[in-house]
Design a protein around this motif. Structure first.
Motif, PDB file in Angstrom:
ATOM      1  N   ILE A  80       0.842  -1.195   0.000  1.00 49.41           N
ATOM      2  CA  ILE A  80       0.000   0.000   0.000  1.00 49.41           C
ATOM      3  C   ILE A  80       0.879   1.247   0.000  1.00 49.41           C
ATOM      4  O   ILE A  80       1.903   1.289   0.674  1.00 49.41           O
ATOM      5  N   ARG A  81       0.448   2.265  -0.755  1.00 49.49           N
ATOM      6  CA  ARG A  81       1.112   3.568  -0.741  1.00 49.49           C
ATOM      7  C   ARG A  81       0.156   4.592  -0.147  1.00 49.49           C
ATOM      8  O   ARG A  81      -1.001   4.668  -0.545  1.00 49.49           O
ATOM      9  N   PHE A  82       0.671   5.361   0.820  1.00 49.50           N
ATOM     10  CA  PHE A  82      -0.116   6.386   1.494  1.00 49.50           C
ATOM     11  C   PHE A  82       0.346   7.773   1.053  1.00 49.50           C
ATOM     12  O   PHE A  82       1.488   7.943   0.628  1.00 49.50           O
ATOM     13  N   PRO A  83      -0.506   8.787   1.183  1.00 48.36           N
ATOM     14  CA  PRO A  83      -0.095  10.139   0.793  1.00 48.36           C
ATOM     15  C   PRO A  83       0.876  10.796   1.778  1.00 48.36           C
ATOM     16  O   PRO A  83       1.574  11.730   1.418  1.00 48.36           O
ATOM     17  N   THR A  84       0.919  10.318   3.016  1.00 46.59           N
ATOM     18  CA  THR A  84       1.819  10.893   4.016  1.00 46.59           C
ATOM     19  C   THR A  84       2.757   9.829   4.555  1.00 46.59           C
ATOM     20  O   THR A  84       2.600   8.642   4.291  1.00 46.59           O
ATOM     21  N   ASN A  85       3.715  10.264   5.360  1.00 44.30           N
ATOM     22  CA  ASN A  85       4.784   9.394   5.842  1.00 44.30           C
ATOM     23  C   ASN A  85       4.548   8.898   7.267  1.00 44.30           C
ATOM     24  O   ASN A  85       5.497   8.679   8.005  1.00 44.30           O
ATOM     25  N   GLU A  86       3.319   8.708   7.692  1.00 42.77           N
ATOM     26  CA  GLU A  86       3.014   8.280   9.066  1.00 42.77           C
ATOM     27  C   GLU A  86       3.357   6.805   9.258  1.00 42.77           C
ATOM     28  O   GLU A  86       3.224   6.004   8.356  1.00 42.77           O
ATOM     29  N   ARG A  87       3.761   6.477  10.487  1.00 40.76           N
ATOM     30  CA  ARG A  87       4.044   5.077  10.829  1.00 40.76           C
ATOM     31  C   ARG A  87       2.745   4.341  11.097  1.00 40.76           C
ATOM     32  O   ARG A  87       1.770   4.928  11.579  1.00 40.76           O
ATOM     33  N   LEU A  88       2.745   3.046  10.821  1.00 40.22           N
ATOM     34  CA  LEU A  88       1.581   2.206  11.079  1.00 40.22           C
ATOM     35  C   LEU A  88       1.803   1.391  12.342  1.00 40.22           C
ATOM     36  O   LEU A  88       2.933   1.002  12.639  1.00 40.22           O
ATOM     37  N   PRO A  89       0.723   1.082  13.084  1.00 45.45           N
ATOM     38  CA  PRO A  89       0.880   0.149  14.205  1.00 45.45           C
ATOM     39  C   PRO A  89       1.120  -1.259  13.679  1.00 45.45           C
ATOM     40  O   PRO A  89       1.012  -1.521  12.483  1.00 45.45           O
ATOM     41  N   ALA A  90       1.445  -2.177  14.565  1.00 44.24           N
ATOM     42  CA  ALA A  90       1.802  -3.537  14.154  1.00 44.24           C
ATOM     43  C   ALA A  90       0.626  -4.293  13.536  1.00 44.24           C
ATOM     44  O   ALA A  90       0.807  -5.111  12.626  1.00 44.24           O
ATOM     45  N   ILE A  91      -0.578  -4.039  14.011  1.00 39.81           N
ATOM     46  CA  ILE A  91      -1.774  -4.731  13.500  1.00 39.81           C
ATOM     47  C   ILE A  91      -2.793  -3.678  13.076  1.00 39.81           C
ATOM     48  O   ILE A  91      -3.081  -2.743  13.821  1.00 39.81           O
ATOM     49  N   VAL A  92      -3.332  -3.825  11.870  1.00 41.12           N
ATOM     50  CA  VAL A  92      -4.328  -2.896  11.341  1.00 41.12           C
ATOM     51  C   VAL A  92      -5.472  -3.701  10.716  1.00 41.12           C
ATOM     52  O   VAL A  92      -5.352  -4.899  10.481  1.00 41.12           O
ATOM     53  N   TYR A  93      -6.587  -3.010  10.444  1.00 36.21           N
ATOM     54  CA  TYR A  93      -7.707  -3.613   9.731  1.00 36.21           C
ATOM     55  C   TYR A  93      -7.712  -3.043   8.310  1.00 36.21           C
ATOM     56  O   TYR A  93      -7.691  -1.830   8.118  1.00 36.21           O
ATOM     57  N   VAL A  94      -7.711  -3.921   7.306  1.00 39.02           N
ATOM     58  CA  VAL A  94      -7.633  -3.516   5.909  1.00 39.02           C
ATOM     59  C   VAL A  94      -8.998  -3.699   5.257  1.00 39.02           C
ATOM     60  O   VAL A  94      -9.630  -4.748   5.400  1.00 39.02           O
ATOM     61  N   ASN A  95      -9.440  -2.670   4.548  1.00 34.40           N
ATOM     62  CA  ASN A  95     -10.677  -2.745   3.787  1.00 34.40           C
ATOM     63  C   ASN A  95     -10.359  -2.381   2.341  1.00 34.40           C
ATOM     64  O   ASN A  95     -10.361  -1.213   1.968  1.00 34.40           O
ATOM     65  N   ALA A  96     -10.060  -3.401   1.545  1.00 38.49           N
ATOM     66  CA  ALA A  96      -9.739  -3.221   0.125  1.00 38.49           C
ATOM     67  C   ALA A  96     -10.696  -4.077  -0.687  1.00 38.49           C
ATOM     68  O   ALA A  96     -10.305  -5.051  -1.325  1.00 38.49           O
ATOM     69  N   ARG A  97     -11.961  -3.730  -0.657  1.00 38.45           N
ATOM     70  CA  ARG A  97     -12.975  -4.527  -1.360  1.00 38.45           C
ATOM     71  C   ARG A  97     -12.784  -4.517  -2.868  1.00 38.45           C
ATOM     72  O   ARG A  97     -13.205  -5.434  -3.549  1.00 38.45           O
ATOM     73  N   SER A  98     -12.151  -3.479  -3.390  1.00 30.83           N
ATOM     74  CA  SER A  98     -11.939  -3.397  -4.834  1.00 30.83           C
ATOM     75  C   SER A  98     -11.024  -4.505  -5.362  1.00 30.83           C
ATOM     76  O   SER A  98     -11.078  -4.851  -6.531  1.00 30.83           O
TER      77      SER A  98
END
Length: 108
Positions: free
Chosen positions: A67-85
Motif C-alpha cells: 500500500i502507498r499512502f499520501p503521508t509518511n506516518e508510521r503504522l501500528p503492528a496490527i491494522v484492519y484492511v478494507n480493500a474490497r476493490s
C-alpha cells in the motif's frame, strides 16, 4: 604472425551439447515469491484506535498487499484492511514500512 592467436591461443572450443542447452532454456526458475498482481485501487486502513487512513493498493497476492499512502506516518503492528476493490478485507500484520509505502500480510 597474427596477433589474435598469440593473445587468445589457437585451441578450438569443444562443441556445444544440445541436450544441455535445451535443458537450460526450458528450465523454469523456482520463485520463492508468489506472483503479484499490479493494480491501482483505493484501500482504507483502520487502526485499533479507530483512526482511518486512505491509501492506494499498488500490488497484492493471496496473502498480502503493498500500500502507498499520501503521508509518511508510521503504522501500528496490527491494522484492519478494507480493500474490497481487490477482494481483501480483514486484520493484517505490518511486515515492512518504508517512507510512504507499507507491506501488509493478512492474518488467517
Amino acid at each position: 604472425m597474427s596477433l589474435l592467436p598469440r593473445l587468445f591461443g589457437s585451441r578450438k572450443s569443444a562443441p556445444v551439447q544440445h541436450a544441455r542447452v535445451n535443458q537450460v532454456a526450458a528450465a523454469v526458475p523456482a520463485s520463492a515469491r508468489p506472483v503479484r498482481v499490479q493494480v491501482y485501487r483505493e484501500v482504507y486502513v483502520t487502526y485499533e484506535s479507530g483512526y482511518r487512513r486512505k491509501g492506494i493498493v499498488m500490488d497484492f497476492t493471496d496473502t498480502g498487499l503493498r500500500i502507498r499512502f499520501p503521508t509518511n506516518e508510521r503504522l501500528p503492528a496490527i491494522v484492519y484492511v478494507n480493500a474490497r476493490s481487490v477482494g481483501m478485507e480483514g486484520d493484517a500484520n505490518v511486515v515492512w514500512h518504508k517512507n510512504t509505502e507499507a507491506g501488509l500480510r493478512l492474518r488467517p
